[in-house]
Design an enzyme around this catalytic site. Sequence first.
Site, PDB file in Angstrom:
ATOM      1  CB  ILE A  35       1.745   4.406   2.480  1.00 25.74           C
ATOM      2  CG1 ILE A  35      -0.034   4.392   2.981  1.00 25.74           C
ATOM      3  CG2 ILE A  35       2.357   3.291   3.550  1.00 25.74           C
ATOM      4  CD1 ILE A  35      -0.702   3.258   2.767  1.00 25.74           C
ATOM      5  CD  GLU A  36      -3.176   7.605  -0.783  1.00 25.23           C
ATOM      6  OE1 GLU A  36      -2.945   8.286  -1.776  1.00 25.23           O
ATOM      7  OE2 GLU A  36      -3.539   6.768   0.031  1.00 25.23           O
TER       8      GLU A  36
END
Length: 196
Positions: A35-36
């Site tokens: 998700i980063e």
Amino acid sequence: SVAIMLGSINFYVPIFEEALEKHGLPLELKYLPVIESALRPTAVSKAGAAGLWQFMVTTGKSYGLQVNSLVDERRDPIKSSDAAARYLSDLYDMFGDWSLAIAAYNCGEGNVKKALIRSGEQENKDFWSIYNYLPKETRGYVPAFIAANYIMTYYCKHGIVPHEARLPEFSDTVVVARDLNFKQVASVCNIIVEEL
């Protein structure tokens, strides 16, 4: 995008797991870079965070990553994974709850501390009790982390097929004492410049 990330996950997961195990952290945190950065070491956010783990310059430097005009170790999978594991460990020590540590990884420990104070939930601390007091992006961050864990684990049940990744079979670090060009490096490695 999940199929593309699944194609490269096998290259990065051993690196992530080694760093997490070294610092005694839950292995589920290996999906935080999904998700980063969508598992792209070259990812850069609008705010200036960079690398797989999306370190800001100041946070990266405070965890020992070298960032200057020649080197940006936030983009180094091994060094940034170790720094991220140490940072996550510190956040967990600070908040005593993984959902709060993950939220703080996204918006900073100061914002989580403010949310705890505003909510009046300093005793019964968890993400959901301070949800409405967190920045909007962070409200979706912990659920996105949970979703990333689910989809990266159960992708087969949803008919997702990993794309074939063109990642190196192995990698190594070599100290270079003088300027080199890509043709020289490609020649020594016996690969074409485009692959390098």
